[in-house]
Design an enzyme around this catalytic site. Structure first.
Site, PDB file in Angstrom:
ATOM      1  N   ASP A 227       0.844  -1.191   0.000  1.00  0.00           N
ATOM      2  CA  ASP A 227       0.000   0.000   0.000  1.00  0.00           C
ATOM      3  C   ASP A 227       0.882   1.246   0.000  1.00  0.00           C
ATOM      4  O   ASP A 227       1.934   1.266   0.626  1.00  0.00           O
ATOM      5  CB  ASP A 227      -0.915   0.006   1.235  1.00  0.00           C
ATOM      6  CG  ASP A 227      -1.918  -1.155   1.200  1.00  0.00           C
ATOM      7  OD1 ASP A 227      -2.159  -1.691   0.096  1.00  0.00           O
ATOM      8  OD2 ASP A 227      -2.443  -1.506   2.267  1.00  0.00           O
TER       9      ASP A 227
ATOM     10  N   ARG B 274     -16.892 -11.752  -1.219  1.00  0.00           N
ATOM     11  CA  ARG B 274     -16.143 -11.160  -0.094  1.00  0.00           C
ATOM     12  C   ARG B 274     -16.131  -9.631  -0.206  1.00  0.00           C
ATOM     13  O   ARG B 274     -16.071  -9.093  -1.316  1.00  0.00           O
ATOM     14  CB  ARG B 274     -14.720 -11.710  -0.125  1.00  0.00           C
ATOM     15  CG  ARG B 274     -13.824 -11.152   0.935  1.00  0.00           C
ATOM     16  CD  ARG B 274     -12.476 -11.882   0.938  1.00  0.00           C
ATOM     17  NE  ARG B 274     -11.635 -11.388   1.996  1.00  0.00           N
ATOM     18  CZ  ARG B 274     -10.861 -10.317   1.897  1.00  0.00           C
ATOM     19  NH1 ARG B 274     -10.809  -9.622   0.781  1.00  0.00           N
ATOM     20  NH2 ARG B 274     -10.128  -9.930   2.926  1.00  0.00           N
TER      21      ARG B 274
HETATM   22  O1  LIG Z   1      -9.460  -6.956   0.606  1.00  0.00           O
HETATM   23  C1  LIG Z   1      -8.520  -7.008   1.393  1.00  0.00           C
HETATM   24  O2  LIG Z   1      -8.516  -7.725   2.391  1.00  0.00           O
HETATM   25  C2  LIG Z   1      -7.285  -6.167   1.173  1.00  0.00           C
HETATM   26  C3  LIG Z   1      -7.495  -5.016   0.245  1.00  0.00           C
HETATM   27  C4  LIG Z   1      -6.224  -4.313  -0.078  1.00  0.00           C
HETATM   28  O3  LIG Z   1      -5.153  -4.824   0.074  1.00  0.00           O
HETATM   29  C5  LIG Z   1      -6.257  -2.952  -0.620  1.00  0.00           C
HETATM   30  O4  LIG Z   1      -7.360  -2.436  -0.867  1.00  0.00           O
HETATM   31  O5  LIG Z   1      -5.178  -2.357  -0.821  1.00  0.00           O
HETATM   32 FE   LIG Z   2      -3.568  -3.360  -0.111  1.00  0.00          FE
END
Ligand SMILES: O=C(O)CCC(=O)C(=O)O
Ligand SMILES: [Fe+2]
Length: 268
Positions: free
Chosen positions: A141, A206
């Protein structure tokens, strides 16, 4: 917040497309922003919320004032609480390295410069061929920290050197905290940004809600000088600001951190 996400994603596609993210934009409906790091399509959809979502909610639910205000107030409250939590976590993490708000220029003269955030709602529909698709491709991220609420379904995995990919299953009442690239740079690599991905499954849909927390957008980020010495040189050059870092990362297909690094890690 999960129920707001649920009702947004269950709208018909033509309704969701009314708030489609424009080219180069951040807010709105579409593929997750990190899909720019990858040439193939990924098996997920996403609402990105930057600033107030009111205008978008009004477009999505044209006849639904109670729904709009309810969802808006939930979103506002969620962002407020997660903002507090992210800020506390960030400063606790930095304090454990001996860094205070005074040591970090972007926190402003009184340490009260407003940090920025982007809220991201992710949806991973059930996939007929889960072994042939990815919910989210491996990435780190571009944040200081990201706080993730996952619905009851497994999907997220984290990569650890030596172990490989391991699952991060949802735990009721708990959230996942990811260290992001900007924390990695700020701490000169003391906190390592975590490589993660999301797998899809054949039967279950999910959802996740991600609070992406970063510094104020107009400030440069560089390793905190207090952490540096002749034996601990800066591993990264200054980054102009958060959005420029995200743009660079998209251009480098997600490899920004590695290509910015000034020195190679020493072999073990
Ligand atoms: O959906 C998830 O558990 C992680 C999502 C993710 O890594 C993100 O949005 O950067
Ligand atoms: Fe992520």
């Amino acid at each position: 917040m999960e129920s707001v996400a649920q009702s947004l994603f269950s709208l018909p596609a033509e309704q969701k497309l009314k708030v489609a993210r424009g080219p180069g934009g951040i807010s709105g409906y579409g593929f997750p922003l990190i899909s720019a790091f990858w040439d193939k399509k990924i098996w997920s959809e996403c609402f990105t919320i930057l600033g107030s979502p009111l205008e978008h909610y009004a477009k999505l639910w044209p006849q639904g004032y109670p729904k709009i205000w309810y969802s808006h107030s939930i979103t506002e409250e969620y962002e407020k609480e997660l903002g507090r939590l992210s800020s506390r976590l960030t400063w606790i993490m930095l304090a454990s390295l001996g860094i205070s708000k005074e040591d970090v220029k972007w926190s402003g003269p009184k340490g009260d410069n407003q940090e920025a955030h982007v809220l991201q709602l992710n949806s991973y529909p059930a996939c007929p061929h889960p072994d042939r698709a990815m919910g989210l491709v491996p990435h780190t991220d571009s944040t200081l920290v990201s706080i993730i609420h996952q619905s009851k379904i497994c999907g997220m995995q984290v990569f650890q050197e030596g172990t490989g990919w391991f699952r991060v299953p949802p735990v009721p009442g708990a959230m996942v905290v990811n260290v992001g690239d900007l924390m990695h740079i700020l701490s000169n690599g003391s906190y390592v940004s975590v490589l993660h991905r999301v797998l899809v499954n054949q039967t279950q849909h999910r959802l996740s809600v991600v609070y992406n927390y970063g510094p104020p957008d107009n400030v440069p980020i560089s390793p905190v000088p207090k952490l540096l010495s002749a034996s601990h040189p800066a591993l990264y050059p200054p980054v102009t600001n958060w959005s420029e870092y995200v743009d660079t990362k998209a251009k480098l297909k997600g490899k920004a951190l590695a290509s910015l690094r000034l020195y190679k890690p020493l072999p073990n």
